[in-house]
Scaffold this motif. Structure first.
Motif, mmCIF file in Angstrom:
data_model
loop_
_atom_site.group_PDB
_atom_site.id
_atom_site.type_symbol
_atom_site.label_atom_id
_atom_site.label_comp_id
_atom_site.label_asym_id
_atom_site.label_seq_id
_atom_site.Cartn_x
_atom_site.Cartn_y
_atom_site.Cartn_z
ATOM 1 N N VAL A 240 0.842 -1.203 0.000
ATOM 2 C CA VAL A 240 0.000 0.000 0.000
ATOM 3 C C VAL A 240 0.875 1.251 0.000
ATOM 4 O O VAL A 240 2.047 1.205 0.348
ATOM 5 C CB VAL A 240 -0.939 0.050 1.230
ATOM 6 N N GLU A 241 0.253 2.370 -0.379
ATOM 7 C CA GLU A 241 0.935 3.666 -0.294
ATOM 8 C C GLU A 241 1.110 4.039 1.177
ATOM 9 O O GLU A 241 0.293 3.670 2.025
ATOM 10 C CB GLU A 241 0.127 4.735 -1.018
ATOM 11 N N ALA A 242 2.176 4.775 1.446
ATOM 12 C CA ALA A 242 2.470 5.133 2.842
ATOM 13 C C ALA A 242 3.234 6.440 2.901
ATOM 14 O O ALA A 242 3.786 6.911 1.895
ATOM 15 C CB ALA A 242 3.294 4.019 3.494
ATOM 16 N N LYS A 243 3.250 7.019 4.099
ATOM 17 C CA LYS A 243 4.088 8.185 4.363
ATOM 18 C C LYS A 243 4.807 7.935 5.685
ATOM 19 O O LYS A 243 4.172 7.768 6.729
ATOM 20 C CB LYS A 243 3.243 9.457 4.452
ATOM 21 N N VAL A 244 6.118 7.873 5.605
ATOM 22 C CA VAL A 244 6.926 7.548 6.782
ATOM 23 C C VAL A 244 7.169 8.797 7.614
ATOM 24 O O VAL A 244 7.591 9.842 7.091
ATOM 25 C CB VAL A 244 8.272 6.911 6.373
ATOM 26 N N ARG A 245 6.889 8.657 8.899
ATOM 27 C CA ARG A 245 7.216 9.698 9.882
ATOM 28 C C ARG A 245 7.850 9.002 11.073
ATOM 29 O O ARG A 245 7.195 8.205 11.737
ATOM 30 C CB ARG A 245 5.961 10.453 10.319
ATOM 31 N N GLY A 246 9.109 9.278 11.307
ATOM 32 C CA GLY A 246 9.812 8.612 12.405
ATOM 33 C C GLY A 246 9.941 7.126 12.125
ATOM 34 O O GLY A 246 10.426 6.728 11.068
ATOM 35 N N VAL A 269 4.790 0.465 1.074
ATOM 36 C CA VAL A 269 5.311 -0.529 2.002
ATOM 37 C C VAL A 269 4.702 -1.894 1.707
ATOM 38 O O VAL A 269 3.547 -2.002 1.294
ATOM 39 C CB VAL A 269 5.052 -0.159 3.487
ATOM 40 N N LEU A 270 5.520 -2.899 1.935
ATOM 41 C CA LEU A 270 5.108 -4.293 1.839
ATOM 42 C C LEU A 270 5.117 -4.889 3.234
ATOM 43 O O LEU A 270 6.090 -4.702 3.978
ATOM 44 C CB LEU A 270 6.086 -5.067 0.942
ATOM 45 N N ARG A 302 -10.385 -9.062 5.421
ATOM 46 C CA ARG A 302 -11.008 -7.855 4.890
ATOM 47 C C ARG A 302 -11.066 -6.806 5.996
ATOM 48 O O ARG A 302 -11.846 -6.924 6.938
ATOM 49 C CB ARG A 302 -12.408 -8.164 4.366
ATOM 50 N N PRO A 303 -10.207 -5.772 5.899
ATOM 51 C CA PRO A 303 -10.192 -4.734 6.947
ATOM 52 C C PRO A 303 -11.334 -3.741 6.741
ATOM 53 O O PRO A 303 -12.005 -3.750 5.709
ATOM 54 C CB PRO A 303 -8.832 -4.067 6.758
ATOM 55 N N GLU A 304 -11.532 -2.891 7.730
ATOM 56 C CA GLU A 304 -12.575 -1.872 7.626
ATOM 57 C C GLU A 304 -12.286 -0.881 6.504
ATOM 58 O O GLU A 304 -13.201 -0.331 5.897
ATOM 59 C CB GLU A 304 -12.706 -1.116 8.954
ATOM 60 N N ALA A 305 -11.015 -0.647 6.225
ATOM 61 C CA ALA A 305 -10.630 0.267 5.147
ATOM 62 C C ALA A 305 -9.399 -0.285 4.442
ATOM 63 O O ALA A 305 -8.583 -0.974 5.046
ATOM 64 C CB ALA A 305 -10.335 1.661 5.710
ATOM 65 N N GLY A 306 -9.288 0.019 3.153
ATOM 66 C CA GLY A 306 -8.124 -0.411 2.399
ATOM 67 C C GLY A 306 -8.284 -1.780 1.784
ATOM 68 O O GLY A 306 -9.298 -2.468 1.996
ATOM 69 N N PRO A 307 -7.294 -2.205 0.999
ATOM 70 C CA PRO A 307 -7.363 -3.505 0.323
ATOM 71 C C PRO A 307 -7.256 -4.671 1.300
ATOM 72 O O PRO A 307 -6.876 -4.502 2.458
ATOM 73 C CB PRO A 307 -6.144 -3.468 -0.611
ATOM 74 N N GLU A 308 -7.612 -5.859 0.812
ATOM 75 C CA GLU A 308 -7.531 -7.053 1.647
ATOM 76 C C GLU A 308 -6.082 -7.342 2.032
ATOM 77 O O GLU A 308 -5.145 -6.965 1.332
ATOM 78 C CB GLU A 308 -8.124 -8.253 0.917
#
Length: 338
Positions: A240-246, A269-270, A302-308
């Motif tokens: 999925v797409e991500a933004k790294v902070r710390g 991120v994988l 299957r999460p509440e949001a995002g891909p499986e």
């Protein structure tokens, strides 16, 4: 010392590059397996090295010598194809001795060598057997003995175990690695089977659209795929797409821990399935799929949001389809992709 070196090798078909300025080194006694989807250029690479396909640009070197204009039979390479290509009119001994006969080896010496090679590949005393009477695995062994008979400086395998059933493939790949190790054979193999490549190779090369997407030891490639393409080719779909902070990455699945020292900013991120673990607090999910894999159960969540999400669970603790749970993520199984 490099046994094989490709320097900027390019091959085009109909305006499309089957190989696009490929550089590759194979060291003496090294086993290199080339992986990739159909059309990635892996078989063309093998044909160029063998001299069966002319390169439009670049050079192929064997033991430091440029092979431009050198015909197949003078390159000193051995070839073993998926369909074996045994001579049906010859018995086993005749097939194995073919290359020796072409080189003018004396009959008595050829017979001695054939007997030794058949012992080596696990077919002692099979010289007079008819090819048609052999099983697929036995034919594969005969093809290997025939390829090894002229003592090639480089042995090239094109989908060598592709026509065999899974159990036989798994057994033969272990035997082949042991055999090549004992003989000190330099091997360049092409396969679409990741398990086969990772079990056989000292180094794995993953190709995409005529270029090398990643090269490294099986462990390096498995643990640290260099791109999303390589990750998905290896069967990892939790990307999925991500933004790294710390030391965390913000994603649609919530915060995911990342390895210490990860640069901040946008990335992908994988999370390997082994890094998705059940927790008392975390991302709420519902089990939407469950597949028995022998030593574990592969789960689709299957999460509440995002891909499986794909996860792996022990046989004894794997939840059933429809069950609800929460998951957290293990930083050791997270890979930050460019």
């Amino acid at each position: 010392m490099s046994m094989l070196r490709l320097d900027g090798v390019t091959v085009g078909f109909g305006g499309r590059a089957a190989l696009d300025a490929v550089d590759l080194d194979v060291a003496e006694h090294e086993i290199v397996c080339v992986l990739g989807p159909s059309g990635s250029g892996k078989s063309t690479l093998l044909r160029v090295v063998a001299g069966l396909q002319r390169a439009d640009a670049g050079q192929v070197y064997l033991a430091g010598k440029d092979q431009s204009g050198v015909p197949v039979h003078r390159r000193g390479v051995g070839l073993m194809f998926q369909d074996h290509q045994l001579f049906p009119q010859r018995d086993v001994g005749g097939n194995v001795a073919f290359g020796l006969r072409m080189r003018g080896v004396a009959r008595a010496e050829a017979e001695r060598k054939v007997a030794g090679l058949l012992d080596l590949v696990g077919l002692p005393g099979a010289q007079r057997r008819a090819v048609a009477a052999l099983s697929g695995g036995e034919q594969q062994r005969v093809a290997l003995a025939r390829a090894l008979a002229p003592e090639p400086r480089l042995l090239m395998l094109d989908e060598p175990l592709g026509q065999l059933d899974r159990t036989l493939r798994e057994r033969l790949v272990v035997e082949l690695r042991g055999l090549f190790g004992r003989l000190g054979t330099t091997v360049l193999a092409v396969t679409h089977d990741q398990g086969e490549a990772f079990a056989l190779a000292d180094r794995v090369v993953v190709m995409r659209d005529g270029r090398i997407a990643q090269a490294g030891s099986p462990l390096e490639v498995w643990q640290r795929p260099a791109s999303e393409f390589v990750a998905r080719f290896l069967g990892f779909d939790n990307v999925v797409e991500a933004k790294v902070r710390g030391e965390r990455a913000e994603t649609v699945w919530g915060g995911i821990p990342v390895p210490t020292g990860t640069p901040e900013g946008a990335c992908r991120v994988l999370v390997r399935p082994a890094g998705v673990r059940f927790a008392s607090e975390g991302l709420p999910c519902v089990v939407s799929g469950r597949t028995f894999r022998g030593d574990h159960v592969a789960l689709t969540l299957r999460p509440e949001a995002g891909p499986e999400l794909e996860a792996a669970a022990a046989l004894q603790t794997a939840p059933g389809v429809g069950e609800r749970m929460r998951v957290a993520f293990d930083a050791a199984e997270v890979v930050v992709l460019p």
